[in-house]
Design an enzyme around this catalytic site. Structure first.
Site, PDB file in Angstrom:
ATOM      1  N   HIS A 205       2.407 -15.611   9.280  1.00 11.45           N
ATOM      2  CA  HIS A 205       1.073 -15.087   9.601  1.00 11.45           C
ATOM      3  C   HIS A 205       0.334 -14.518   8.406  1.00 11.45           C
ATOM      4  O   HIS A 205      -0.868 -14.268   8.456  1.00 11.45           O
ATOM      5  CB  HIS A 205       1.183 -13.975  10.657  1.00 11.45           C
ATOM      6  CG  HIS A 205       1.641 -12.667  10.086  1.00 11.45           C
ATOM      7  ND1 HIS A 205       2.952 -12.417   9.808  1.00 11.45           N
ATOM      8  CD2 HIS A 205       0.951 -11.564   9.710  1.00 11.45           C
ATOM      9  CE1 HIS A 205       3.064 -11.202   9.295  1.00 11.45           C
ATOM     10  NE2 HIS A 205       1.862 -10.666   9.220  1.00 11.45           N
TER      11      HIS A 205
HETATM   12  C1  UD1 Z   1      -2.138  -7.231   9.902  1.00  8.19           C
HETATM   13  C2  UD1 Z   1      -1.670  -6.443   8.677  1.00  8.19           C
HETATM   14  C3  UD1 Z   1      -0.305  -6.959   8.243  1.00  8.19           C
HETATM   15  C4  UD1 Z   1       0.694  -6.963   9.399  1.00  8.19           C
HETATM   16  C5  UD1 Z   1       0.103  -7.742  10.562  1.00  8.19           C
HETATM   17  C6  UD1 Z   1       1.039  -7.746  11.741  1.00  8.19           C
HETATM   18  C7  UD1 Z   1      -3.503  -5.688   7.207  1.00  8.19           C
HETATM   19  C8  UD1 Z   1      -4.151  -5.871   5.901  1.00  8.19           C
HETATM   20  N1  UD1 Z   1      -2.575  -6.600   7.569  1.00  8.19           N
HETATM   21  O1  UD1 Z   1      -2.311  -8.580   9.493  1.00  8.19           O
HETATM   22  O2  UD1 Z   1       0.194  -6.131   7.224  1.00  8.19           O
HETATM   23  O3  UD1 Z   1       1.891  -7.590   8.961  1.00  8.19           O
HETATM   24  O4  UD1 Z   1      -1.152  -7.136  10.915  1.00  8.19           O
HETATM   25  O5  UD1 Z   1       0.681  -8.717  12.670  1.00  8.19           O
HETATM   26  O6  UD1 Z   1      -3.803  -4.732   7.895  1.00  8.19           O
HETATM   27  N2  UD1 Z   1      -6.659 -11.912  15.125  1.00  8.19           N
HETATM   28  C9  UD1 Z   1      -6.803 -12.292  16.436  1.00  8.19           C
HETATM   29  N3  UD1 Z   1      -6.459 -11.396  17.425  1.00  8.19           N
HETATM   30  C10 UD1 Z   1      -5.984 -10.150  17.128  1.00  8.19           C
HETATM   31  C11 UD1 Z   1      -5.859  -9.764  15.784  1.00  8.19           C
HETATM   32  C12 UD1 Z   1      -6.192 -10.665  14.785  1.00  8.19           C
HETATM   33  O7  UD1 Z   1      -7.225 -13.397  16.749  1.00  8.19           O
HETATM   34  O8  UD1 Z   1      -5.669  -9.401  18.078  1.00  8.19           O
HETATM   35  C13 UD1 Z   1      -7.011 -12.888  14.062  1.00  8.19           C
HETATM   36  C14 UD1 Z   1      -8.421 -12.730  13.598  1.00  8.19           C
HETATM   37  O9  UD1 Z   1      -8.964 -13.993  13.350  1.00  8.19           O
HETATM   38  C15 UD1 Z   1      -8.274 -11.986  12.264  1.00  8.19           C
HETATM   39  C16 UD1 Z   1      -6.916 -12.471  11.757  1.00  8.19           C
HETATM   40  O10 UD1 Z   1      -6.161 -12.713  12.954  1.00  8.19           O
HETATM   41  O11 UD1 Z   1      -9.295 -12.250  11.361  1.00  8.19           O
HETATM   42  C17 UD1 Z   1      -6.225 -11.465  10.879  1.00  8.19           C
HETATM   43  O12 UD1 Z   1      -6.086 -10.228  11.579  1.00  8.19           O
HETATM   44  P1  UD1 Z   1      -5.979  -8.826  10.799  1.00  8.19           P
HETATM   45  O13 UD1 Z   1      -5.816  -7.732  11.746  1.00  8.19           O
HETATM   46  O14 UD1 Z   1      -7.099  -8.716   9.835  1.00  8.19           O
HETATM   47  O15 UD1 Z   1      -4.669  -8.985   9.935  1.00  8.19           O
HETATM   48  P2  UD1 Z   1      -3.237  -9.584  10.307  1.00  8.19           P
HETATM   49  O16 UD1 Z   1      -3.115 -10.905   9.651  1.00  8.19           O
HETATM   50  O17 UD1 Z   1      -2.937  -9.528  11.758  1.00  8.19           O
END
Ligand code: UD1
Length: 356
Positions: A205
């Site tokens: 991820h």
């Molecule tokens: C975040 C943390 C990472 C952790 C991970 C656990 C940061 C910088 N990163 O990464 O350290 O290992 O969480 O999972 O804080 N999205 C969805 N639904 C959700 C959440 C996210 O669709 O409920 C998608 C969105 O398109 C978003 C992307 O995932 O842009 C990334 O989500 P984000 O919360 O920014 O970071 P993670 O990759 O989940």
């Protein structure tokens, strides 16, 4: 005394569980603020339900966005909540954007901040998590380190006097859930017709893996080529990036699945032949459950798993396949991640420092 925990992403809900339960057991007032960084029910709500975490007092509903926008939105939304709740301690977890936002919001209001999982370093300054953890350690008043190595990093940065080694709260929660699921074969295994010891579990991820198209293609091709089924519980970000660039996540050995709940994850990892991941927490969970791990990264914060022979850092391709199919490592009696009583020490320490 009142403790306010701020969480927002999936691994933080897991770490929160033992803290909340220990606070309740000791009669300490505890409230949770959810930033809304993770908003999909399978990344958020199911963790509150399965780990029996009381509902948050505030949900900031911040959602996704660029790192700057997401962190900034949390920071400004937190102000009002902190002023209303006036906690004696703000407790922040790990290394996500929710962590640094909460730590900054608290210090600006002169509220004491404690950082759980302090002192971890990958020394890779391209990772957003590395900025988040270094900055959080330097603004926090009390640093709870999970390992001896983490304590060494904190001492080297001049933070020894604020640091305390408590062990890892993920060990606390994992031990408890492992007991609960030990005799259960997850329904997912029936659905996929896979047997204990005859499949891999993979999770991918991280931005470094998903946002570089060639790297992602190569990771997915290596997983698809393995000679046993590969259960792939996919983070929404992996599904979105793969779809954008036309990568098939159901190719070859791959068995694409929705994200797993925490008890399901523990059960599935426990029975797996091996884990392949770019996650931080899963490297440690595999180790604690006695499942060999292959990590598709160039460095790890959990160096003990490597030193004890239960984890390897690999590049996608032949290296990944070789590592995943290697012989089982020798068992170890070492317990670098504590004794399952980290939350007890955290609450103890916060009570002792209540007049900081
Ligand atoms: C975040 C943390 C990472 C952790 C991970 C656990 C940061 C910088 N990163 O990464 O350290 O290992 O969480 O999972 O804080 N999205 C969805 N639904 C959700 C959440 C996210 O669709 O409920 C998608 C969105 O398109 C978003 C992307 O995932 O842009 C990334 O989500 P984000 O919360 O920014 O970071 P993670 O990759 O989940």
């Amino acid at each position: 005394m009142k403790i306010l925990s701020v969480v927002g992403a999936r691994p933080q809900f897991v770490k929160l569980a033992p803290i909340v339960h220990e606070a309740i057991r000791r009669g300490v007032e505890h409230v949770t603020v959810h930033t809304g960084q993770h908003y999909d029910p399978m990344l958020s709500d199911v963790f509150f339900r399965d780990l029996e975490i009381p509902a948050p007092v505030a949900h900031l509903g911040v959602g996704s966005g660029s790192h700057g926008r997401q962190t900034g939105a949390m920071l400004s939304a937190m102000d009002g909540v902190f002023e209303r709740e006036r906690p004696d301690w703000v407790l922040v977890y790990g290394d996500t954007n929710s962590t640094i936002a909460a730590a900054l919001a608290a210090v600006k209001l002169h509220l004491p901040v404690a950082h759980l999982e302090a002192g971890l370093r990958s020394f890779n300054r391209r990772m957003p998590e590395e900025h988040n953890r270094v900055l959080t350690d330097h603004v926090a008043d009390l640093l709870f380190a999970p390992t001896r190595v983490a304590m060494t990093h904190l001492a080297r940065e001049g933070l020894a006097s604020r640091s305390l080694m408590v062990g890892d709260v993920m060990t606390d929660v994992l031990y408890r859930v492992r007991e609960r699921v030990a005799s259960v074969i997850p329904s997912m295994m029936d659905e996929e017709q896979i047997r204990p010891g005859e499949y891999f579990v993979a999770t991918i991820h991280r931005a470094e893996s998903t946002d570089d198209q060639d790297r992602l293609r190569s990771i997915v091709a290596s997983l698809a080529s393995l000679d046993l089924p590969v259960v792939l519980p996919a983070h929404p970000r992996l599904v979105a990036r793969a779809a954008e660039v036309g990568i098939n996540l159901s190719d070859g050995a791959l068995r694409l699945r929705p994200p797993l709940s925490y008890p399901e994850l523990v059960a599935v990892v426990m029975h797996a032949r091996g884990v392949i991941t770019d996650s931080g927490g899963l490297q440690k969970e595999a180790f604690l459950l006695g499942t060999p791990c292959t990590t598709v990264r160039t460095e790890t914060e959990w160096v003990e798993t490597i030193e004890l022979g239960w984890n390897e850092l690999v590049e996608p391709g032949a290296d990944l396949v070789r590592s995943a199919t290697r012989a089982r490592p020798a068992p170890t009696d070492e317990a670098p991640y504590g004794d399952g009583r980290a939350a007890f020490r955290v609450i103890d320490s916060l009570l002792n420092h209540s007049s900081l």
